[in-house]
Design an enzyme around this catalytic site. Structure first.
Site, PDB file in Angstrom:
ATOM      1  N   LYS A 258     -10.272 -46.621  36.058  1.00  0.00           N
ATOM      2  CA  LYS A 258     -11.452 -45.718  35.285  1.00  0.00           C
ATOM      3  C   LYS A 258     -11.920 -44.836  36.150  1.00  0.00           C
ATOM      4  O   LYS A 258     -12.041 -43.666  35.947  1.00  0.00           O
ATOM      5  CB  LYS A 258     -12.285 -46.860  34.674  1.00  0.00           C
ATOM      6  CG  LYS A 258     -13.425 -45.932  33.683  1.00  0.00           C
ATOM      7  CD  LYS A 258     -14.600 -46.815  33.371  1.00  0.00           C
ATOM      8  CE  LYS A 258     -15.456 -45.917  32.580  1.00  0.00           C
ATOM      9  NZ  LYS A 258     -16.777 -46.706  32.093  1.00  0.00           N
ATOM     10  N   ARG A 259     -11.991 -45.091  37.559  1.00  0.00           N
ATOM     11  CA  ARG A 259     -12.573 -44.482  38.533  1.00  0.00           C
ATOM     12  C   ARG A 259     -11.896 -42.898  38.511  1.00  0.00           C
ATOM     13  O   ARG A 259     -12.679 -41.806  38.533  1.00  0.00           O
ATOM     14  CB  ARG A 259     -12.434 -44.857  39.875  1.00  0.00           C
ATOM     15  CG  ARG A 259     -13.567 -44.441  40.562  1.00  0.00           C
ATOM     16  CD  ARG A 259     -13.351 -45.047  42.275  1.00  0.00           C
ATOM     17  NE  ARG A 259     -14.000 -44.274  43.159  1.00  0.00           N
ATOM     18  CZ  ARG A 259     -15.341 -44.030  43.282  1.00  0.00           C
ATOM     19  NH1 ARG A 259     -16.095 -44.447  42.469  1.00  0.00           N
ATOM     20  NH2 ARG A 259     -15.913 -43.352  44.216  1.00  0.00           N
TER      21      ARG A 259
END
Length: 495
Positions: A258-259
RNA sequence: GCCCCCAUCGUCUAGGGGACCAGGACGUAGCCCUUUCAAGGCUAAGACGGGGGUUCGAAUCCCCCUGGGGGCACCA
């Protein structure tokens, strides 16, 4: 490889988090091959880890699959001949197969405590030894161990791996993978809670459910030989094993997470399937895009609809190397699929985005507008920016936005006045005559067509960028158009 | 640290010994079309990680190195 025999395949997610595009890809490939061969696509929920189970994740998983158009033949909700399809409901089955393994000597009871094991592991790491189980339970007298277990002593069941020789596991995409048996640990098959772990549950289920082709992530490659050993211990025929490559972040560095996912590739992007829906992506586009990350058909075909994919798909063309996701390519595919939609269909899909933006309109309101923007948007939500002015209360833009390119306010005002006359002379707002007349006017005024159209665009739409002017006027109607042009002229004159 | 997998333009890929001074797509740049923005058309820059072999011939086969990724749980 023959693609004619019906393949029985399963997508077996574990509902512990959000449903991302990596899972979507695994599900898609599984679905495609099952459909291509006329076999079955099965959903099995792997929820043996009670600590990480998340009911919301399960809902999202089904919702995602439905949105993508991956209909399943068997699963926890629809049932089927191989049920139950939720591992938490199959405990008795695993129990039985674990006992079989203990009885045949392929597994044994282990009474070591987690604390003790953690200590040993730490020590092994310090000594730079591979962490593995070296405990003495492996050498316990089976009868004694069985008695202790029966007496209620806390225990797990471990697989007894051979300490000599080698095991060969064959992956469809990579060929034979050979490992020293001594490098494979005596894995725990059944936890002290009585719950099986993946290594046992998935093997038992795949066999019992008649799975012919196992599709799973390549994170299973390290334990792949173990799984082959388990199949052999049971004396079962192996399925065709297909380990899918991992998806990498856009940068190509590291597993998709996600980062980093929004860092590159343009606008706001997400790795969760349902977020993509919110951002205005079509399921058709997501499917097309995802299908090409690790699979290809030939050297020139890239546009695929689901039926195309079913026909074109083959496991052999799957690529074993990791692939970095490319969000700008998703935008591209989304544009292609938007243009591929029937206008009525696009209208229907656009409506919710207007609603989210606080614009309450009907199909009939939007229908005439859709053709004007179909070629101009790449995501559905862009339609609101592009065509929202059709439905929102209108305010004449400030002077600066109305002045023609390279012109003064006075000149622009005069041009607007003259244009209003021309428009008034064409009350039907027919495209050809109106455009010709306006071009002629530009000529008379010594203006470029673009200068005149620019003034009118600002006056009529309130935007610098808009759908084609004449068509926009047609939809707005003569009265609205004249009023807006006159208001713009006034603003320009008051400069 | 140990084990496993992978390796062609920035990215996704075609390629499976000669058809490759390596083809396509996205992105980027330029041009055309054009009332804005798109769409569409055309063009350009851009890659076989390195070293050894095998072979008449290697992007394609083998080995080593390097790089990248994954895994080493009573998670999946």
């Amino acid at each position: 490889m023959d693609s004619n025999k019906p393949a029985r395949m399963r997508f077996a997610p574990s509902p512990t988090g959000r449903f991302h595009i990596g899972s979507a890809r695994t599900a898609l490939y599984t679905y495609l091959y099952a459909r291509k061969t006329g076999g079955q696509f099965i959903i099995r929920i792997e929820d043996t880890d009670q600590k990480r189970f998340d009911p919301a994740a399960e809902d999202e998983l089904f919702e995602s699959l439905r949105w993508l158009g991956l209909a399943w033949d068997e699963g926890p909700d629809v049932g089927g001949p191989s049920g139950p399809y939720r591992q938490s409901e199959r405990m008795a089955i695993y129990q039985r197969y674990a006992s079989d393994l203990v009885e045949s000597g392929h597994a044994y009871y282990c009474f070591c405590s987690p604390e003790r094991l953690a200590e040993v592991r730490k020590l092994q790491q310090q000594r730079k030894e591979p962490p593995r189980y070296v405990g003495h339970c492996r050498r316990l007298n089976p009868a004694e161990a069985a008695d202790r277990a029966a007496a209620g002593e806390k225990h797990v069941v471990r697989f007894r791996t051979s300490r000599e020789g080698r095991t060969t596991a064959v992956d469809l995409l990579r060929g034979p993978i050979e490992v020293e048996n001594s490098t494979i640990d005596d894995y725990i098959l059944v936890k002290s809670s009585g719950m099986p772990v993946y290594h046992l549950a998935a093997m038992v289920d795949d066999h019992l459910m008649g799975i012919t082709h196992v599709t799973r992530g390549s994170e299973w490659l390290p334990t792949f030989p173990l799984h082959v050993m388990i199949y052999e211990a049971f004396g079962w025929d192996q399925p065709v094993w297909v380990h899918l490559s991992v998806l990498l972040n856009p940068s190509g560095k590291g597993k998709l997470s996600k980062r980093d996912s929004s860092a590159s590739g343009g606008g706001a992007h997400a790795i969760f399937t349902l977020d993509l829906r919110e951002l205005g992506y079509l399921p058709e586009a997501v499917v097309n895009w995802v299908s090409l990350m690790g699979w290809s058909f030939d050297d020139h075909t890239e546009f695929f609809t689901m039926p195309d994919l079913i026909q074109a798909f083959s496991l052999e063309k799957l690529n074993p190397s990791p692939a970095a996701v490319n969000f700008s390519k998703l935008d591209h595919f989304n544009g292609l699929h938007i243009r591929n939609l029937a206008p009525e269909d696009l209208t229907k899909r656009l409506l919710p985005f207007f609603e989210t933006a606080g614009i309450e309109i009907s199909t009939a309101d939007l229908e005439p507008v859709t053709p004007l923007i179909q070629k101009r948007i790449r995501t559905l939500d862009e339609a609101v920016d592009m065509a929202g002015f059709f439905f929102r209360p209108f305010t004449t833009p400030p002077v600066d936005e109305l002045i023609g390119k390279g012109m003064t306010a006075a000149e622009s005002a005069a041009a607007a006045r003259r244009a209003a006359e021309v428009v008034r002379a064409h009350p039907a707002l027919e495209h050809e005559p109106l455009e010709n007349a306006l071009r002629q006017l530009a000529d008379e005024l010594g203006l470029k067509a673009g200068q005149l159209f620019g003034i009118l665009r600002g006056a009529v739409t309130g935007q610098r960028v808009s759908p084609p002017l004449i068509e926009t006027m047609e939809i707005l109607g003569i009265d609205v158009v004249l009023e807006r042009i006159e208001n713009a002229a006034k603003v320009l004159e008051n400069r």
